[in-house]
Design a protein around this motif. Structure first.
Motif, PDB file in Angstrom:
ATOM      1  N   TYR A 105      67.079   2.884  15.439  1.00 38.03           N
ATOM      2  CA  TYR A 105      66.358   2.257  14.301  1.00 38.03           C
ATOM      3  C   TYR A 105      67.199   1.089  13.517  1.00 38.03           C
ATOM      4  CZ  TYR A 105      69.462   5.612  12.141  1.00 38.03           C
ATOM      5  OH  TYR A 105      70.435   6.609  11.760  1.00 38.03           O
ATOM      6  N   PHE A 106      66.652   0.426  12.721  1.00 34.13           N
ATOM      7  CA  PHE A 106      67.307  -0.667  11.958  1.00 34.13           C
ATOM      8  C   PHE A 106      67.498  -0.695  10.640  1.00 34.13           C
ATOM      9  CE2 PHE A 106      66.615  -4.938   9.988  1.00 34.13           C
ATOM     10  CZ  PHE A 106      67.858  -5.615  10.559  1.00 34.13           C
ATOM     11  N   SER A 107      68.634  -1.009  10.084  1.00 34.86           N
ATOM     12  CA  SER A 107      69.199  -0.941   8.714  1.00 34.86           C
ATOM     13  C   SER A 107      69.161  -2.242   8.104  1.00 34.86           C
ATOM     14  CB  SER A 107      70.333  -0.164   8.582  1.00 34.86           C
ATOM     15  OG  SER A 107      70.912  -0.522   7.297  1.00 34.86           O
ATOM     16  N   PRO A 108      68.308  -3.035   7.349  1.00 36.85           N
ATOM     17  CA  PRO A 108      68.244  -4.218   6.742  1.00 36.85           C
ATOM     18  C   PRO A 108      69.407  -4.171   5.898  1.00 36.85           C
ATOM     19  CG  PRO A 108      65.873  -3.128   6.562  1.00 36.85           C
ATOM     20  CD  PRO A 108      66.814  -2.075   6.996  1.00 36.85           C
ATOM     21  N   GLY A 109      69.784  -3.489   5.182  1.00 34.99           N
ATOM     22  CA  GLY A 109      70.815  -3.284   4.223  1.00 34.99           C
ATOM     23  C   GLY A 109      72.261  -3.591   4.881  1.00 34.99           C
ATOM     24  N   TRP A 110      72.337  -2.941   6.278  1.00 35.21           N
ATOM     25  CA  TRP A 110      73.664  -3.096   7.033  1.00 35.21           C
ATOM     26  C   TRP A 110      73.773  -4.080   8.198  1.00 35.21           C
ATOM     27  CZ3 TRP A 110      74.074   2.979   8.080  1.00 35.21           C
ATOM     28  CH2 TRP A 110      74.282   3.677   6.925  1.00 35.21           C
ATOM     29  N   ASN A 111      72.337  -4.641   8.338  1.00 36.83           N
ATOM     30  CA  ASN A 111      72.069  -5.408   9.665  1.00 36.83           C
ATOM     31  C   ASN A 111      72.801  -5.191  10.730  1.00 36.83           C
ATOM     32  OD1 ASN A 111      71.318  -7.792  10.790  1.00 36.83           O
ATOM     33  ND2 ASN A 111      72.929  -9.046  10.471  1.00 36.83           N
ATOM     34  N   VAL A 112      72.306  -3.805  11.076  1.00 37.17           N
ATOM     35  CA  VAL A 112      72.633  -3.329  12.354  1.00 37.17           C
ATOM     36  C   VAL A 112      71.522  -2.331  12.800  1.00 37.17           C
ATOM     37  CG1 VAL A 112      75.044  -2.935  12.095  1.00 37.17           C
ATOM     38  CG2 VAL A 112      73.651  -0.968  11.272  1.00 37.17           C
ATOM     39  N   ASN A 113      71.481  -2.395  14.162  1.00 38.45           N
ATOM     40  CA  ASN A 113      70.380  -1.485  14.672  1.00 38.45           C
ATOM     41  C   ASN A 113      71.320  -0.451  15.382  1.00 38.45           C
ATOM     42  OD1 ASN A 113      67.858  -1.392  15.970  1.00 38.45           O
ATOM     43  ND2 ASN A 113      68.641  -1.003  17.990  1.00 38.45           N
ATOM     44  N   LEU A 114      70.883   0.843  15.136  1.00 38.31           N
ATOM     45  CA  LEU A 114      71.590   2.051  15.177  1.00 38.31           C
ATOM     46  C   LEU A 114      71.182   2.896  16.446  1.00 38.31           C
ATOM     47  CD1 LEU A 114      71.006   1.778  11.816  1.00 38.31           C
ATOM     48  CD2 LEU A 114      73.002   3.313  11.902  1.00 38.31           C
ATOM     49  N   ARG A 115      71.962   3.290  17.336  1.00 32.32           N
ATOM     50  CA  ARG A 115      71.476   4.600  18.226  1.00 32.32           C
ATOM     51  C   ARG A 115      72.338   5.844  17.590  1.00 32.32           C
ATOM     52  NH1 ARG A 115      72.018   6.047  24.699  1.00 32.32           N
ATOM     53  NH2 ARG A 115      71.043   8.023  24.433  1.00 32.32           N
ATOM     54  N   THR A 116      71.428   6.803  17.126  1.00 26.14           N
ATOM     55  CA  THR A 116      72.334   7.794  16.459  1.00 26.14           C
ATOM     56  C   THR A 116      71.667   8.994  17.140  1.00 26.14           C
ATOM     57  OG1 THR A 116      72.137   6.730  14.266  1.00 26.14           O
ATOM     58  CG2 THR A 116      72.157   9.135  14.261  1.00 26.14           C
ATOM     59  N   MET A 117      72.596   9.940  17.299  1.00 26.09           N
ATOM     60  CA  MET A 117      72.470  11.137  18.066  1.00 26.09           C
ATOM     61  C   MET A 117      72.989  12.370  17.047  1.00 26.09           C
ATOM     62  SD  MET A 117      73.237  12.222  21.868  1.00 26.09           S
ATOM     63  CE  MET A 117      72.016  11.202  22.731  1.00 26.09           C
TER      64      MET A 117
END
Length: 323
Positions: A105-117
């Motif tokens: 998913y994407f965080s606009p505030g952090w400007n990162v795409n996350l792969r979270t497990m």
């Protein structure tokens, strides 16, 4: 929401308020601080809302990037097929497999795409969390750490004390490096749940890893798997700081560790088959919580996860003497 207007199995598995102190790492593995987090995913009146309170304590530009000064609260379309994050804080989805969810998913505030497990491990009383943070395909940082869950944190002083003690341990343990047993041979063993590419539970894998140190930076390991997957692979492993490599003859690849977490990709020689892994050392006894994904022809085949426990064998690197 789920099709029958009830919370999904994953939603039920994560009920309560979760508390953690994930570590923050730069892309090269440098530990730069912590993020104190409390969070919960709450199902009410047919809707799921995820909230998260964070407080960063870090150095360098990543602290300014991630400390946005406001709590997170966002909608989730909840189901056992996909959990879809509808903003405003995160946009994307998570893919549940029993007690594990693999999200992108994407965080606009952090400007990162996350792969979270996130992996809930009832036998250890914890959730094993990590997020790899990307701009496009470029890794810019990593969050990872363990979480504990409460149902009465707001009003129970004893629960508050237990959470405080848990977070204090996490502050000490979060930056410890991932290590294998350096001087003793032995075995890691455990049973992993196995899910197919349609997220169906299809059985178990019994996993045994035979470990033999060669010197302080090299070891030989043989992985034996029986059950849904039946395979045996041997490879020499090397470590230089937080950089890891696998040198065959059966598996070739590399990995990087961020504190207690090692992320690796291993390619099976002569086959269109590879293993992506996240392995987390959760105590001083070399207990590893593992998530292994098998890829065939560049496509997901199985997602597996479980706990490996260490049984120490012979001392291979005792003291040297010159007579």
């Amino acid at each position: 929401m789920s099709n029958d207007n009830k919370p999904s199995n994953w939603q039920q598995a994560i009920e309560g308020e979760w508390h953690g102190l994930p570590s923050l790492f730069e892309a090269d593995g440098t530990h730069v601080g912590y993020n104190k987090v409390s969070r919960a995913s709450e199902f009410e009146d047919g809707r799921t809302t995820y909230w998260m309170n964070t407080r960063f304590d870090a150095t360098g530009p990543l602290n300014d990037r991630f400390e946005i000064g406001a709590p997170f609260k966002f909608g989730v379309i909840d189901s056992d097929q996909d959990r879809i994050y509808t903003g405003p804080d995160f946009f994307g989805s998570g893919r549940p497999y029993g007690l594990l969810v693999d999200s992108n998913y994407f965080s606009p505030g952090w400007n990162v795409n996350l792969r979270t497990m996130n992996h809930v491990v009832p036998e250890l009383g914890m959730q094993v969390y990590s997020s790899q943070l990307f701009e496009g395909d470029t890794l810019v940082g990593v969050f990872n750490g363990l979480y504990t869950v409460t149902t009465d944190h707001g009003e129970n002083p004893q629960t508050q004390k237990l959470v405080t003690e848990f977070l204090e341990r996490e502050r000490l343990e979060g930056k410890r490096p991932f290590n294998l047993p350096v001087k003793h041979a032995g075995t890691f063993s455990g049973r992993f749940e196995v899910y197919d590419d349609q997220q169906n539970f299809v059985g178990y894998n019994d996993v045994t890893i035979h470990h033999k140190p060669i010197n302080l930076l090299h070891s030989e390991q043989t992985i034996e798997i029986s059950g849904v997957v039946n395979e045996k692979w041997t490879a020499m492993r090397t470590r230089n700081g937080n950089h890891h490599q696998y040198h065959g003859p059966d598996m070739f690849g590399n990995g990087m560790s961020y504190g207690r977490y090692l992320y690796s990709v291993r390619h099976v020689y002569g086959k269109a088959f590879k293993l992506w892994s996240r392995e987390t050392q959760v105590d001083d006894n070399y207990t590893f919580v593992c998530a292994w994904q098998f890829m065939q022809s560049q496509k997901e085949k199985y997602t597996t996860f479980g706990v490996l426990r260490w049984e120490e064998g012979d001392l291979k690197l005792g003291a040297n003497y010159v007579d």
